[in-house]
Structures are given as C-alpha cells and as structure tokens.
Design a protein around this motif. Structure first.
Motif, short mmCIF file in Angstrom:
data_model
loop_
_atom_site.label_atom_id
_atom_site.label_comp_id
_atom_site.label_asym_id
_atom_site.label_seq_id
_atom_site.Cartn_x
_atom_site.Cartn_y
_atom_site.Cartn_z
N LEU A 46 10.10 75.12 -36.20
CA LEU A 46 9.13 76.19 -36.36
C LEU A 46 8.49 76.53 -35.03
O LEU A 46 8.73 75.86 -34.02
N VAL A 47 7.68 77.56 -35.04
CA VAL A 47 7.03 78.07 -33.83
C VAL A 47 5.52 77.94 -33.97
O VAL A 47 4.97 78.17 -35.06
N MET A 48 4.84 77.57 -32.88
CA MET A 48 3.38 77.48 -32.91
C MET A 48 2.80 78.12 -31.66
O MET A 48 3.37 78.03 -30.57
N LYS A 49 1.64 78.78 -31.81
CA LYS A 49 0.95 79.40 -30.67
C LYS A 49 -0.53 79.51 -31.00
O LYS A 49 -0.94 79.41 -32.17
N ALA A 50 -1.33 79.72 -29.96
CA ALA A 50 -2.76 79.92 -30.15
C ALA A 50 -3.01 81.21 -30.91
O ALA A 50 -2.37 82.23 -30.64
N ALA A 51 -3.93 81.17 -31.88
CA ALA A 51 -4.25 82.39 -32.62
C ALA A 51 -4.86 83.43 -31.70
O ALA A 51 -4.58 84.62 -31.84
N LYS A 52 -5.67 83.00 -30.74
CA LYS A 52 -6.24 83.90 -29.74
C LYS A 52 -5.89 83.36 -28.37
O LYS A 52 -6.34 82.27 -27.99
N THR A 53 -5.12 84.11 -27.63
CA THR A 53 -4.67 83.67 -26.30
C THR A 53 -5.85 83.33 -25.40
O THR A 53 -5.81 82.35 -24.64
N ALA A 54 -6.92 84.11 -25.50
CA ALA A 54 -8.08 83.89 -24.64
C ALA A 54 -8.72 82.53 -24.89
O ALA A 54 -9.27 81.92 -23.97
N ASP A 55 -8.64 82.01 -26.12
CA ASP A 55 -9.23 80.71 -26.44
C ASP A 55 -8.52 79.57 -25.73
O ASP A 55 -9.10 78.50 -25.51
N MET A 56 -7.24 79.78 -25.40
CA MET A 56 -6.45 78.73 -24.77
C MET A 56 -6.48 78.82 -23.24
O MET A 56 -6.05 77.90 -22.55
N ALA A 57 -7.02 79.92 -22.71
CA ALA A 57 -6.89 80.20 -21.28
C ALA A 57 -7.44 79.08 -20.40
O ALA A 57 -6.84 78.73 -19.37
N ALA A 58 -8.57 78.50 -20.76
CA ALA A 58 -9.22 77.50 -19.90
C ALA A 58 -8.83 76.07 -20.25
O ALA A 58 -9.28 75.12 -19.59
N VAL A 59 -8.00 75.87 -21.25
CA VAL A 59 -7.60 74.53 -21.68
C VAL A 59 -6.43 74.06 -20.84
O VAL A 59 -5.47 74.80 -20.63
N ARG A 60 -6.48 72.81 -20.36
CA ARG A 60 -5.43 72.28 -19.50
C ARG A 60 -4.87 70.98 -20.07
O ARG A 60 -5.61 70.06 -20.39
N PHE A 61 -3.55 70.89 -20.18
CA PHE A 61 -2.85 69.65 -20.55
C PHE A 61 -1.38 69.82 -20.21
O PHE A 61 -0.87 70.96 -20.17
N PRO A 62 -0.66 68.75 -19.93
CA PRO A 62 0.72 68.86 -19.43
C PRO A 62 1.66 69.61 -20.35
O PRO A 62 2.58 70.30 -19.88
N GLU A 63 1.48 69.50 -21.66
CA GLU A 63 2.39 70.13 -22.61
C GLU A 63 2.06 71.60 -22.90
O GLU A 63 2.66 72.22 -23.77
N LYS A 64 1.09 72.16 -22.18
CA LYS A 64 0.64 73.52 -22.48
C LYS A 64 1.75 74.54 -22.28
O LYS A 64 2.44 74.55 -21.27
N LYS A 65 1.92 75.40 -23.26
CA LYS A 65 2.85 76.51 -23.20
C LYS A 65 2.21 77.72 -23.88
O LYS A 65 1.21 77.58 -24.60
N LYS A 66 2.80 78.87 -23.66
CA LYS A 66 2.37 80.06 -24.39
C LYS A 66 2.82 79.98 -25.85
O LYS A 66 2.10 80.37 -26.77
N VAL A 67 4.02 79.45 -26.04
CA VAL A 67 4.60 79.29 -27.38
C VAL A 67 5.31 77.94 -27.41
O VAL A 67 6.02 77.58 -26.46
N TRP A 68 5.12 77.18 -28.51
CA TRP A 68 5.82 75.91 -28.69
C TRP A 68 6.90 76.06 -29.75
O TRP A 68 6.68 76.68 -30.80
#
Length: 424
Positions: free
Chosen positions: A173-195
């Motif tokens: 399946l596919v997962m992504k942030a509901a609001k891109t802006a909410d994820m903008a300042a979050v940092r972690f190694p596995e971060k992607k636009k879409v998982w």
C-alpha cells in the motif's frame, strides 16, 4: 461577450512578486516574462543560480536562517516601498508558502492581490484525508483510503507509548502525509514524500518512527493502484473570483522523479485531453467554492480503466510550464482575473507537446509500452519543452537545463535503475 485570454497587458500595469525558490517559481517568472515582459521580484531565503541570472527575475534573498516572520516583514516592506502606484500580484508555488500567506492574509491583503484560497477552504482541501471524503461525497473515483491520526499525541512520551492501528487495505500500500505542510519541518532518516509499504510489520515500524520524530498531523493510507508512472495524469485549473473555471488542462505523465524527497514529481509529460476527468475536476472545484490555481493528481486504474483522483494541491504545481509550452500561458488567467478584472474565454484548448526534464533516451528507457513509445517519439520530433531552457536567458540556460538533465540520469540510475510494473 468575454474577451480572449490572449489580450495583452503591459508589464507597467502591475508588479509581480513571487515567494519561494525552485523550478515552480522560476517557471512562473518565465511564464509572466514571456507573456507580458514582466520581471518578477522573487522573495526567498536562498535563490537558485538560474533565478539570479535570469532576465525574468530580480531576487531578494533573506538568508538561509530567515524565519516566516522575516518573510512576511519583507513582503510588507516591499509593497509599502512601492507606494501603491500599481497593483501588486503575489503568487507562490509550494504548499508551505501557500499556508504562510493564508495565515498572514490580514497583513497582506491590503497591499497585494493574493489569488489563494481562504483559510477555511485551504485547511479542508489541502488535507488529503478530507479530499478522499470529498471525492466520495461528490461521486468522484478515488483509491480506497484509511486515516492515521497523530494529532492527539501530546509529547514524546505519548508518541513512544502509542500503538499504531491496523488496516483492512491489502499490502502493498501507499502512505503519505495528509497535509504536506505538516510534514515540512519534521526530520528523520526514513522521511519521504510518499512511502510504498510491503507489510504490516514495516507499516507498524514506520508509523512509530514518524510519531517519535514529532509529526502531529494525519497520514493517509491508500490502496496501491497498479500501473507504472505512465498511468499517472495531471490536471491544472484556475478559478476566478466569480467562480468561473478559466483554465482547465491535462497531461499524461510519462516518468516521475524517484528520489526520496521528490518522489511523485513528474519529470516528463505529454499534454492530452482527459474529458471525463476534467469534468470531475470541475465538479470538485465547484463543490469546494475554489478560487485561484489548483493541481490534481490522477491515476488510471488498469483493472477497470477508471481515472482515480489522489489529491488536489492549492497551487499550480512545479510543472506549470507544460501549460505555457502548449499555448495556455498560465499568467493570462490570473492577470485577467486579479489585475484587469475582466471575463475571458477559458483556456481549455492547447497543443500536444512533450514536457521533459530528462534526456529522451532516458525517458524511453522507462516507457515500455510499444504504443506509448511510438507516441513519445512522434511528439518528441517536434521538440521537447524544458522549463529551464528559456531562450531569453541565452545559452547558459540551455547549458543549465542539460546539467539538470544529466543529474536526473544519475538519480534515476541510483534510485530507480529499471522500470517496474508499479513505478516503485
């Protein structure tokens, strides 16, 4: 009788101010310069070299450490320094900047023409969870969707103790942030636009990582629609202040970017009409009382041939040049609406063109369907439109576009070395 969108306006009639950096802002500046000779004032933290050298841009760089408050202060000072002699048109092309301008509309709207959504509508439609529900209510096809809500995690301790939910949607399946802006300042190694997630164990671990990294929004978990990048489509629209859809165009995606931070951005497209999807997009715009630019991500499901809507972005999108190159210069609709205050014939007819950031041999490596390969070759014979290669910027722009293209070759060989049936 509405006037045509091609009626010219003088660059002296208005000033254009763009906020942000990158291809989406450069392509905006190019569109206005091509149509009106306008030189955009670009307010940004750090600009790209093409923007510093372009005849279409003048940069105000605030520095990498600039905060949101610095950006708003700079915009206010810029408008006041011009004394209100001409209309000031304020545009941007990133979700986080749209949110920033919306949040500070009260400080800006007396100084600028700002064709972005009101705060309430923006909050609703920029949320992919809300968009899925909107599609269902309007009878618009969309992937099966479930929501993960992390807004109730008060602190790191709560995030560490949190247990992710389980889902009925089959893997992968596919997962992504509901609001891109909410994820903008979050940092972690596995971060992607879409998982792209293969198992329940992988999803559980990823959700825990995201929560512990400090994300406090919602995540959208969706069924994976089969098909590679060539099943994706893009729809671009503009709705004027009277609620008229004055721009409605579409393109078939041929190849998307595959680096973790840019996954899903179209790298090559061909403009083509998608009548049924365009009418569904029109219906969604009407249902939300939309104003300004919009960009829809759509994918054709090979199981039933239905075009399914994934999301709508409250901006025109970084690939806006496909419109301009096809004869539907996007600057016309916003100038007619916000500067000239006139009704125009909608821009819904356009040429068939190839938009591409990558060399043709690389593109053809990933277009495996024989009929599509013939289509690409046929359209490519008329030339490819690259937004970085603005003729008015001279030979350096062509060289820069070629360096970017070669950079894409290296990125694809590293992150997506061969085509797959899913595009992942």
């Amino acid at each position: 009788m509405p006037e045509t969108a091609s009626s010219p306006a003088s660059a002296a009639d208005f000033d254009l101010v763009l906020v942000g950096s990158g291809l989406g802002v450069y392509a905006f500046a190019r569109a206005f310069h091509e149509q009106y000779g306008t030189v955009a004032t670009v307010v940004t933290k750090v600009g790209l070299e093409p923007m510093r050298r372009s005849v279409a841009c003048e940069l105000i760089e605030l520095g990498a450490g600039a905060e949101d408050a610095d950006m708003i202060e700079a915009l206010v000072e810029l408008a006041r320094s011009r004394g209100g002699e001409r209309p000031q048109l304020l545009l941007c092309n990133a979700d986080s900047v749209v949110q920033l301008l919306s949040d500070h509309r009260g400080q800006l709207e007396d100084l600028y023409e700002i064709p972005i959504l009101d705060a309430e509508t923006l909050d609703r439609v920029s949320d992919k969870a809300e968009f899925a529900q909107l599609c269902e209510s309007e009878g618009v096809s969309a992937p099966r969707t479930e929501i993960v809500d992390m807004r109730g995690l008060a602190d790191a301790e709560a995030a560490a103790a949190w247990t992710p939910p389980t889902f009925d949607i089959p893997f992968p399946l596919v997962m992504k942030a509901a609001k891109t802006a909410d994820m903008a300042a979050v940092r972690f190694p596995e971060k992607k636009k879409v998982w792209f997630v293969h198992s329940a164990e992988e999803l559980d671990a990823l959700l825990r990582t995201i929560a512990r990294a400090g994300y406090r929004g919602r995540l959208v978990v969706q069924e994976l629609i089969p098909g590679d990048d060539t099943a994706m489509c893009s729809i671009t629209a503009y709705v004027d202040q009277a609620g008229r859809v004055t721009l409605l165009t579409s393109a078939r995606v041929l190849l998307e970017e595959h680096t973790p931070d840019a996954l899903g951005r179209p790298a090559a497209m061909i403009t083509t009409p998608l009548p049924e999807a365009l009418e569904q997009a029109r219906r969604l715009l009407a249902a939300t009382s939309w104003r300004g630019f919009a960009n829809f991500d759509v994918k054709e499901d090979p199981r039933d041939g239905v075009l399914k809507f994934f999301e709508v972005n409250p901006r025109i999108g970084r690939n806006l040049h496909y419109n301009t190159a096809a004869g539907a210069n996007v600057s016309r609709v916003v100038v007619a609406d916000r500067i000239e205050h006139r009704e125009i014939e909608p821009l819904t007819s356009y040429d068939e063109i190839l938009y591409s950031l990558v060399p043709l041999p690389l593109l053809l490596r990933y277009v495996t369907d024989p009929a599509q390969r013939r289509w690409v070759r046929t359209v490519a014979r008329r030339g490819a439109a690259n937004p970085w290669a603005y003729p008015a910027d001279g030979s350096w722009a062509r060289r820069y576009a070629w360096r970017v293209a070669l950079g894409h070759v290296r990125k694809f060989l590293r992150h997506y070395p061969r085509p797959t049936a899913t595009g992942f």
